[in-house]
Scaffold this active site. Structure first.
Site, PDB file in Angstrom:
ATOM      1  N   HIS A  43       0.829  -1.222   0.058  1.00 43.34           N
ATOM      2  CA  HIS A  43      -0.010   0.004  -0.041  1.00 43.34           C
ATOM      3  C   HIS A  43       0.913   1.182  -0.030  1.00 43.34           C
ATOM      4  CE1 HIS A  43       0.479  -1.026   4.388  1.00 43.34           C
ATOM      5  NE2 HIS A  43       0.849   0.348   4.259  1.00 43.34           N
TER       6      HIS A  43
HETATM    7  C1  T46 Z   1       2.967   0.580   6.880  1.00 44.23           C
HETATM    8  C2  T46 Z   1       3.826  -0.691   7.127  1.00 44.23           C
HETATM    9  C3  T46 Z   1       5.204  -0.343   7.209  1.00 44.23           C
HETATM   10  C4  T46 Z   1      -4.076  -0.201  13.326  1.00 44.23           C
HETATM   11  O1  T46 Z   1      -5.295  -0.566  13.824  1.00 44.23           O
HETATM   12  N1  T46 Z   1      -3.493   0.660  13.866  1.00 44.23           N
HETATM   13  C5  T46 Z   1      -2.168   1.119  13.249  1.00 44.23           C
HETATM   14  O2  T46 Z   1      -1.445   1.909  13.662  1.00 44.23           O
HETATM   15  C6  T46 Z   1      -1.722   0.151  12.019  1.00 44.23           C
HETATM   16  C7  T46 Z   1      -0.374   0.510  11.485  1.00 44.23           C
HETATM   17  C8  T46 Z   1      -2.568  -0.925  11.722  1.00 44.23           C
HETATM   18  N2  T46 Z   1      -3.791  -1.069  12.421  1.00 44.23           N
HETATM   19  C9  T46 Z   1      -4.585  -2.194  11.973  1.00 44.23           C
HETATM   20  C10 T46 Z   1      -4.927  -2.319  10.344  1.00 44.23           C
HETATM   21  C11 T46 Z   1      -4.933  -3.625  10.059  1.00 44.23           C
HETATM   22  O3  T46 Z   1      -6.244  -4.331  10.675  1.00 44.23           O
HETATM   23  O4  T46 Z   1      -3.684  -3.463  12.086  1.00 44.23           O
HETATM   24  C12 T46 Z   1      -3.953  -4.448  10.979  1.00 44.23           C
HETATM   25  C13 T46 Z   1      -2.597  -4.685  10.239  1.00 44.23           C
HETATM   26  O5  T46 Z   1      -2.348  -3.587   9.629  1.00 44.23           O
HETATM   27  P1  T46 Z   1      -1.695  -3.534   7.956  1.00 44.23           P
HETATM   28  O6  T46 Z   1      -2.457  -4.558   7.341  1.00 44.23           O
HETATM   29  O7  T46 Z   1      -1.853  -2.134   7.337  1.00 44.23           O
HETATM   30  O8  T46 Z   1      -0.086  -3.984   8.329  1.00 44.23           O
HETATM   31  P2  T46 Z   1       1.220  -4.021   7.311  1.00 44.23           P
HETATM   32  O9  T46 Z   1       2.055  -4.608   7.809  1.00 44.23           O
HETATM   33  O10 T46 Z   1       0.617  -4.489   5.969  1.00 44.23           O
HETATM   34  O11 T46 Z   1       1.434  -2.437   7.167  1.00 44.23           O
HETATM   35  C14 T46 Z   1       1.810  -1.511   8.096  1.00 44.23           C
HETATM   36  C15 T46 Z   1       1.125  -0.391   8.397  1.00 44.23           C
HETATM   37  O12 T46 Z   1      -0.011  -0.403   8.431  1.00 44.23           O
HETATM   38  C16 T46 Z   1       1.540   0.701   7.200  1.00 44.23           C
HETATM   39  O13 T46 Z   1       1.440   1.928   7.569  1.00 44.23           O
HETATM   40  O14 T46 Z   1       3.535   1.503   6.162  1.00 44.23           O
HETATM   41  O15 T46 Z   1       3.392  -1.261   8.079  1.00 44.23           O
END
Ligand code: T46
Length: 136
Positions: A50
């Site tokens: 993303h």
């Molecule tokens: C990024 C990369 C490096 C939250 O509720 N609060 C938060 O602050 C974050 C970061 C995530 N979430 C929730 C949203 C999803 O349900 O945690 C779950 C996993 O998040 P996501 O699928 O977006 O995680 P990654 O590892 O794909 O990405 C993350 C960050 O979201 C993103 O901002 O830059 O790490």
């Protein structure tokens, strides 16, 4: 210009071990509003895929390693995050992917905004389309 903007954090070690301090507007070039960390990533799993419309982050593997891919729609580059004293600055509107997590990887991320799902662009074609008529 390279997409990979690494920041070396000074290690304040002594004979007891090491310590790294991360402070807003010191080694972190923004106000820190949020800190999160990614750990326990299953073998073979990649994360990210993303971009953020308005979010600056610094990511550092405090333990273990992973490979960070950054893409601005024109260039794609990757770098190993494999040191607790090496962070990477990720600017707005940069597509990111994290691959090849080691089992022990703990990826610490500092962000300049609170969590906002509306800020995410999770579709690569939408990400590319954003630049049409919006040249940086
Ligand atoms: C990024 C990369 C490096 C939250 O509720 N609060 C938060 O602050 C974050 C970061 C995530 N979430 C929730 C949203 C999803 O349900 O945690 C779950 C996993 O998040 P996501 O699928 O977006 O995680 P990654 O590892 O794909 O990405 C993350 C960050 O979201 C993103 O901002 O830059 O790490």
């Amino acid at each position: 210009m390279s997409l990979i903007n690494l920041i070396d954090f000074p290690s304040l070690g002594d004979d007891r071990g090491s310590l790294v301090a991360l402070e807003s507007h010191q080694s972190i070039p923004f106000d820190i509003k949020r800190v999160y960390y990614i750990f326990g990533t299953q073998k073979g799993v990649s994360r990210g895929f993303h971009a953020h419309q308005q979010l600056k982050q610094v990511a550092v593997c405090v333990t273990g390693r992973c490979r960070m891919v950054l893409d601005n729609g024109k260039q794609r580059e990757d770098v190993w995050l494999d040191s607790a004293t090496k962070g990477i600055l990720i600017e707005d509107m940069v597509w990111r992917e994290m691959h090849d997590f080691s089992e022990d990887c703990v990826l610490l991320v500092l962000a300049n905004e609170h969590y906002n799902e509306l800020d995410y662009i999770r579709d690569y074609d939408c990400f590319l389309n954003y630049f049409v008529g919006n040249e940086k």
